[in-house]
Design a protein around this motif. Structure first.
Motif, mmCIF file in Angstrom:
data_model
loop_
_atom_site.group_PDB
_atom_site.id
_atom_site.type_symbol
_atom_site.label_atom_id
_atom_site.label_comp_id
_atom_site.label_asym_id
_atom_site.label_seq_id
_atom_site.Cartn_x
_atom_site.Cartn_y
_atom_site.Cartn_z
ATOM 1 N N PHE A 1 15.681 1.909 28.370
ATOM 2 C CA PHE A 1 16.140 1.200 27.173
ATOM 3 C C PHE A 1 16.858 -0.065 27.609
ATOM 4 O O PHE A 1 17.715 -0.025 28.494
ATOM 5 N N SER B 1 15.639 -9.367 20.668
ATOM 6 C CA SER B 1 14.715 -8.447 21.358
ATOM 7 C C SER B 1 13.514 -9.208 21.916
ATOM 8 O O SER B 1 13.007 -8.885 22.988
ATOM 9 N N HIS C 1 19.071 -3.117 26.068
ATOM 10 C CA HIS C 1 19.772 -3.482 24.845
ATOM 11 C C HIS C 1 19.576 -4.953 24.497
ATOM 12 O O HIS C 1 19.657 -5.823 25.357
ATOM 13 N N ALA D 1 17.122 4.636 20.986
ATOM 14 C CA ALA D 1 17.094 5.808 21.880
ATOM 15 C C ALA D 1 17.046 7.082 21.036
ATOM 16 O O ALA D 1 16.179 7.945 21.226
ATOM 17 N N GLN E 1 19.977 -0.514 21.381
ATOM 18 C CA GLN E 1 19.813 0.619 22.284
ATOM 19 C C GLN E 1 20.158 1.980 21.662
ATOM 20 O O GLN E 1 19.375 2.926 21.747
#
Lengths: 345, 345
Positions: free
Chosen positions: B60, B84, B62, B43, B39
């Motif tokens: 976003f 992810s 994480h 970002a 994250q």
């Protein structure tokens, strides 16, 4: 050196095989050819195409039948016993010819050779070894379509035979063998390749592990082993893509006069790639594993391709490829049984 | 439309996925993106790459782990539960996202999607449907690597799903389906394709019979069906040959000043082929058959490719590809059981 040539095989038979024969007779003074096919027709054409100078180095062998391209492979051997393909194979079987060359029905050539000549000791299935050009160096693809439902032991045979052919005929020292799969790690692949990987890793060959489609033309190994279904699809896909890219480029190059002029100036480059990548240079694929030397030429063979196929046949015979395969397989089986004995003790 | 984007996936992550995200947000005003990854890092990069204008259309999410490219597919799902990829899949499973896009480890995306989302009713195995460009028209190759050891019923599923995708997303009316084999007659092929041929011939699709490697790029059908091993080898071989031919030409074109000048004049032709044949245009492959929309982008995805992968995801969702697959499979099973009942009566 006596070679049986199937004059009726291929898209441009009997013309191209006969012209190829004339070329080969010119190039190799020790060559004797059995020209197999419809005797009356081929004799007349052979004389007309410049064969008269070589009358004492050829023998016409009559074959009353031809295997059509849509025939069933195995049935063709049973039903067309007097086909030009079967005649050629029998000349080898009877010891009259040292090798045969055919641009006819691939499946029929494989079936006739396997049924009539049988496989070599230690080899359970024959495989077609095709030489494929790349920018760096050609590589050998085995099996490119002889044996469709393969097992791991067949692939082991291909790896050993491919190594010998690459070394003896293509003159590659210590050829590197890759197993065609879908990832480079040994655990990647289907059941067949995972089992074959273990066998290849233990064999006395220079085994480089799995190779992927990505590697084939960019980082080629010397011998690529796969089952006949995958090999045939890869061979035809590669030909198709190469042709399609060149065709696509040609369409784009003729879009406007500037591009056409540029292409004209650079035409040498296009011709050079076309020539270097042509199957003609390699002439034919060797059917490895049968008890005899059998060359399968491209269906669309030009005279030059036929002449080169005859060259490959000569080299395979001269280099005793089959004796070396028998030796190597014997050595492999001995090592196998020693290993088994050792692990039992 | 909410899409989960794996920002950590691919050779140029997180940069290219983030730039692709910005492009897609610009192109599709109704788009909302879950940007999934480390994250803090993503970002900061997102804001830097022009994301600030879209702050209210992203969230976003994480993920503390990344699946490395050499990971085992199934193990990666179990051992990296906070990767992810798995995070993206869970967003779809929980109904928060309509689709996911990842340029990460293909096997891991397939495994996570299959395990977490499960397959659609009537579908036993998911398949990757890849769009492949040719000069005439693109075709769909399914399966290009999700399911390695397939059986004939899997291929039937691919044929039905591929037809629906081709019709609904690629807008091909009545798409023609070919079964990849080594001869056009129904008796040619391996055990798998011979069995699959019978199933495909009875299915309610526009089945054109077997297609060969030769046909793929010269006489393309709309959907080419094969098992995942063969499909993956074909996909990678085709990419490799196309690249190798262009590279070989480039080497020849730079051999002397005249050729170089010609190539310079004709450069538009080379660029045009390169662009039209680029995977970028097609963005990503759809994993068909899982209960969710999952797009697998090329590992080397550029920002444009990511943006196009998001476009494909949008279209698959908008066109209700999955509902149509469920309907079609239900219809197929009903027809099957009617046939069985009729043949028993």
């Amino acid at each position: 050196m006596k070679i049986a040539l199937d004059v009726m095989g291929g898209d441009f038979a009997p013309r191209n095989p006969l012209l190829g024969a004339v070329g080969a007779l010119q190039s190799y003074p020790d060559l004797f050819l059995f020209l197999v096919g419809d005797q009356e027709r081929i004799a007349e054409e052979f004389w007309r195409h410049g064969g008269r100078a070589f009358g004492d180095r050829v023998e016409f062998v009559h074959a009353s039948q031809v295997v059509p391209m849509d025939a069933q492979a195995i049935e063709s051997v049973r039903q067309k016993r007097d086909s030009s393909i079967s005649r050629c194979v029998r000349l080898v079987k009877e010891g009259k010819a040292d090798a045969l060359v055919s641009a006819g029905h691939t499946g029929a050539v494989v079936a006739a050779s396997t049924i009539l000549l049988r496989t070599l000791p230690g080899i359970s299935r024959a495989g077609i070894a095709t030489t494929i050009p790349t920018e760096q160096k050609p590589f050998l693809l085995i099996d490119s379509g002889a044996n469709i439902d393969s097992d791991p032991v067949h692939l082991l045979g291909y790896a050993i035979m491919g190594s010998i052919y690459s070394r003896e005929v293509l003159h590659v020292p210590n050829p590197r063998v890759g197993l065609l799969s879908i990832g480079t790690e040994d655990v990647k692949g289907n059941e067949l390749t995972k089992q074959a990987f273990k066998l290849l890793a233990q064999a006395k060959i220079n085994f480089g592990g799995n190779v992927e489609g990505h590697d084939l033309f960019e980082k080629p190994v010397d011998v690529v082993v796969c089952d006949g279904f995958v090999g045939n699809v890869v061979l035809k896909t590669a030909e198709s893509v190469a042709k399609a890219v060149m065709h696509w480029l040609r369409s784009e190059l003729t879009q406007n006069p500037l591009r056409m002029f540029g292409a004209y100036l650079a035409r040498g480059a296009f011709l050079s790639v076309k020539q270097k990548a042509s199957y003609e240079e390699y002439g034919g694929a060797l059917l490895l594993g049968v008890n005899g030397t059998c060359i399968i030429a491209h269906g669309a063979s030009t005279p030059k391709a036929i002449c080169n196929a005859i060259r490959i046949a000569r080299e395979a015979v001269t280099q005793n490829v089959n004796s070396r395969i028998i030796q190597e397989m014997r050595r492999h089986c001995e090592a196998e049984s020693e290993n088994t004995a050792a692990s039992r003790a």
